[in-house]
Design a protein around this motif. Sequence first.
Motif, PDB file in Angstrom:
ATOM      1  N   ALA D 332       0.838  -1.200   0.000  1.00 25.09           N
ATOM      2  CA  ALA D 332       0.000   0.000   0.000  1.00 25.09           C
ATOM      3  C   ALA D 332       0.870   1.246   0.000  1.00 25.09           C
ATOM      4  CB  ALA D 332      -0.904  -0.006   1.219  1.00 25.09           C
ATOM      5  N   ILE D 335       2.313   1.711  -3.426  1.00 23.64           N
ATOM      6  CA  ILE D 335       1.306   2.164  -4.393  1.00 23.64           C
ATOM      7  C   ILE D 335       1.024   3.645  -4.170  1.00 23.64           C
ATOM      8  CG2 ILE D 335      -1.074   1.900  -5.155  1.00 23.64           C
ATOM      9  CD1 ILE D 335      -0.903  -1.004  -4.297  1.00 23.64           C
ATOM     10  N   HIS D 336       0.929   4.025  -2.906  1.00 18.04           N
ATOM     11  CA  HIS D 336       0.651   5.431  -2.624  1.00 18.04           C
ATOM     12  C   HIS D 336       1.827   6.294  -3.050  1.00 18.04           C
ATOM     13  CE1 HIS D 336      -1.689   8.623  -1.137  1.00 18.04           C
ATOM     14  NE2 HIS D 336      -0.882   8.951  -0.155  1.00 18.04           N
ATOM     15  N   ASN D 339       1.248   6.675  -6.752  1.00 21.91           N
ATOM     16  CA  ASN D 339       0.071   7.470  -7.102  1.00 21.91           C
ATOM     17  C   ASN D 339       0.188   8.905  -6.606  1.00 21.91           C
ATOM     18  OD1 ASN D 339      -1.111   5.380  -8.414  1.00 21.91           O
ATOM     19  ND2 ASN D 339      -2.327   4.702  -6.668  1.00 21.91           N
ATOM     20  N   SER D 398      -4.827   3.695  -3.790  1.00 14.27           N
ATOM     21  CA  SER D 398      -3.869   3.648  -2.680  1.00 14.27           C
ATOM     22  C   SER D 398      -4.576   3.638  -1.335  1.00 14.27           C
ATOM     23  CB  SER D 398      -2.862   4.800  -2.755  1.00 14.27           C
ATOM     24  OG  SER D 398      -3.253   5.816  -3.588  1.00 14.27           O
ATOM     25  N   TYR D 401      -5.962   0.122  -0.672  1.00 11.67           N
ATOM     26  CA  TYR D 401      -4.967  -0.860  -0.224  1.00 11.67           C
ATOM     27  C   TYR D 401      -4.502  -0.569   1.192  1.00 11.67           C
ATOM     28  CZ  TYR D 401      -4.524  -3.556  -4.466  1.00 11.67           C
ATOM     29  OH  TYR D 401      -4.776  -4.418  -5.500  1.00 11.67           O
ATOM     30  N   THR D 476      -4.921  -0.809 -12.800  1.00 18.22           N
ATOM     31  CA  THR D 476      -3.982  -0.681 -11.702  1.00 18.22           C
ATOM     32  C   THR D 476      -2.821  -1.657 -11.798  1.00 18.22           C
ATOM     33  OG1 THR D 476      -5.257  -2.261 -10.421  1.00 18.22           O
ATOM     34  CG2 THR D 476      -5.793   0.071 -10.141  1.00 18.22           C
TER      35      THR D 476
END
Lengths: 117, 322, 113, 496
Positions: D332, D335-336, D339, D398, D401, D476
């Motif tokens: 997570a 991913i953040h 993003n 994000s 997750y 994604t």
Amino acid sequence: MDVFSYFNYWVVVVLMMLGFFIVIARGNLVKKLIGLNIFQTSVFILYISAGKVMGGAAPILADGVELYSNPLPHVLILTAIVVGIATTSVGLALVVRIHAAYGTVEEADILEQDATC
Amino acid sequence: MLCLLVATAIALIAVRGLLASIMLTSVYGLLSASFFVTMDAVDVAFTEAAVGAGVSPLLLLLTVAIVGRREAASNARRLVVPLLLVTVTGALLIIGTLDMPSFGSPDAPAQTHVAPRYLQQSGDEIGIPNVVTSVLASYRAYDTLGEVLVIFTAGVAVLLALAPAGQGGSARAEPPAPEHLAPHTILQVVSKLLIPFMLLFAFYVQFHGEYGPGGGFQAGVIFASGIILYGLLYGLPTVCRVIPPPVVEVLAAVGALIYGLTGVLSLLAGKNFLDYSALAADPVTGQHIGIIAIELGVGIAVAAVIITIYYAFAGRLHTRED
Amino acid sequence: MSTLWLWASDACLLIGSFLLLTGALGFLRFPDFYARIHACGVTETLATGFVLLGLLLRSDDAMPQVKLVLILLFVLFSSPTASHALAKAAWNAGVRPRDNSGKRRVSLPHTDP
Amino acid sequence: MLSQLPLLPVLLPLLGAPACALLRRPLAAWVFSCAVSVLALAAAIALLAATWQQGVLSYALGGWAAPWGIEYRIDLLNALVLLLVSAMGAAVLLGARASVWREIPEHKRTLFFVAYLLCLAGLLGIAATGDAFNLFVFLEISSLATYALVATGRDRRALVAAYNYLVMGTIGATFILIGIGFVYMLTGTLNMADLAQRLPAVGQSRTAFAAYAFIVVGVCLKLALFPLHLWLPGAYTRAPSIVTVFLAATATKVALYVLIRFSFTVFQVEYSILALPLETVFVVLGVVAVFAGSLVAVFEPDLKRGLAYSSVAQVGYMVIGVGLGTVAGLQASLIHLFNHAIMKGTLFMALAAVVLRLGGSTYAQMQGVGRSMPITTACLLLGGLSLIGVPGTAGFISKWYLVTAAADREQWLLVLLILAGSLLTAVYIWRLVETAYLAPRQSPASIAPRALEAPAGLLAVLVVLALANIYFGLDTRLPVQTAGGAANGLLAAVLP
């Protein structure tokens, strides 16, 4: 001997903290950079102390010498010294500009001027 | 030696006034350089003497000449938080030292893991006696490329900050030489005698780095010091005529590129970046050629950047006087 | 390397150290800026000379000897020049010597603009 | 040439910078920098593909094998960060022309691009290297270049911001250097993979603890994690618009990468997350950062400064993910990381256009901007929605997750706090909507509305970035799979 074995490192810590103190406690921008300089140099001493071998020679190969001090920290610190002077010069350039813009290099005066405008 | 260092640092906290602080900084630099000699780090000592006791006080002095030497009294109220921070950090550091390998022990991991290879095999692999140069210029050559780019970045940063609006770089509006410079006869004569030797010494250091302490960085600093000394005594306009600022700025980039392109050459020869053994049929010869080439790049870049930085600061000083 | 040379070298080193000490003492105790410079400048040049000479007598390789001689030459040039520069800078900055009582400034006719 | 691939993304801008300095004309410098950064991006894309196919790539610089020479070691995590940084670097540069020409005086433009390339090279170098000391060197290249770039802001407060950043940044870097020194004294090596093997044996010593503490504090200074964030708002607000876009999209991301790399690879997860109370520390500081940053952002009159504080908050989310200490949490967080770079890139890029046309970014100046600059404002809003985490945007992914990861650990309070943080974000984005569309335009007569829309180059990049927010909200695969692979690679050895 046990006490002495850390003596170098403790001196390094003291130096480091003296430099660190100048950086955060002083309001003069030039003085802060001087403190930063001391702070960085103390780290150099830490590394170089770590590379010293008792009874060793400077790491320049010569016949008949068996024991040398560790060359690797020396190389690292050569680089770090360059980084230090680079940072100092950029910091000083900024100080010169700040002086041109504000007419002062005291942190308190600058904050005051920014607060009023 | 270390106690002297501590004393200097304490004195630095105690003094007010920037000029005295700068002198103490210089003393501090020289003391730490002497300490490095006792720790067998001759190359580092050389550099620290040139930088810590030379270039950085010089830049500080130039700055103080522009911004003034006064330092306001610090506010007692502000001391509590810093003291607390410093104590906490210091305590953490002391804790950290407690489990360290004891000082100077040949059995410490730092002495037994990676470093022995340099000491035992660099003689065969690189073929030069100064192990520091071998590690610096070959085993960890990429760090040194980074180092050159750090100093190059510093040059770019100083120019970005200080370049006046005039076309291309430092002050071109030639101010008349300040009058108080005229009676510096003794200094001028002596420096005229010494500067050629300084420059000569720089070349010696440049090419002797494989055998003794020295190398491109130290040579660059010494060369730049010679030029700066000339500038201090004869005035900025004179030295700018001898070595024009745009030329120096170009040289700084060229120095960095010499280093980089040496690496690219070995890329083109099918080896990894900065693998000098690709530069000649015999790997050891290749290493030699590579090290000489990159040290040259380092020397040019460092000298050029330091002179550029000096020009930028001194240019400010001039425009202020007008 | 005979003992005679070593004795001579020791003597030189001792004299050098002693001179440095007197210089430091003068630097701390003398009344005004110019006297202090004088104390340091003069003793330092001589003292460094003696120390270098002492070292010269000790070393037996050619290379260090050449280097020591070069250093000696350099010091002979640079040290007096540095003292001169300091004194001159002080004079330009308006520092004036004092007389024996340590109080009154000596007035020199040509300094007043 | 394929075997040289790990080096190329870094080498191109690194050598491109001094070459660029030789160009005298700013326009040539800009074109050259664009070319270099696009090539670096191409190399980074190829590198990511190669890492998917072949696993970890190792490259021995100077031809010296790992613990003796410096190694580039590219796994999925490195490749992801490299791709992100080079993509943002290229995108920002492509759209930079109008804004730079407006905000930077002519004689400084060439040097500006040189510093930009150096900064890019430094950040990429940090993300690629497998050697702890080499990381420090490249950290300094990027930092020095950043100070210079921030100081080129037109406001004199930019100088003070740059100075403060320099002092804080140098303290941070020196802390990292101390930490590396301690580790070196314990193990005798600087190579990260080698360190990871040799550290467990001495992991219980107080020196190792101090080393880790110094590295974490130093990195958190660079990362602007909550109590150490003081330099960030000033630097982001006062820097030239383009520099803010670039820094917001890359610099803190690379710092987070360093934190993850040292915590999970060098010191390894048993040590850094499980044995120490850091799990709690990271999560608590992260939550505090989310709320402190968002609250300031809500009340801030200048949108640019508000978004800078919002960056402090977003760093909080990422650190929460790290602090969870699970594969899902780390995934997570990554991913953040990906993003957020896109969102903040969009937002600050749009603001660059606003500043270019309106001369400032306070809410007062931006009244009615939705009608005079419709496309720019639409992009701004899209970035804002993504920042809140509205479904269909990258931000939603994000947040989703992160919430799932927190729920996995059954930390329901944390889930609640994360959602509450999003609500705060919604508040200041709503304020933007209100200003942009509902408020009357300030001086309707004086400026022709059509002339106000941003210049084509900037607008094109902005639209692409804004659409990326939607694209990565729907498709994604790239961030999620890569982040998942990277997180697995970091943790799989230790955790189930």
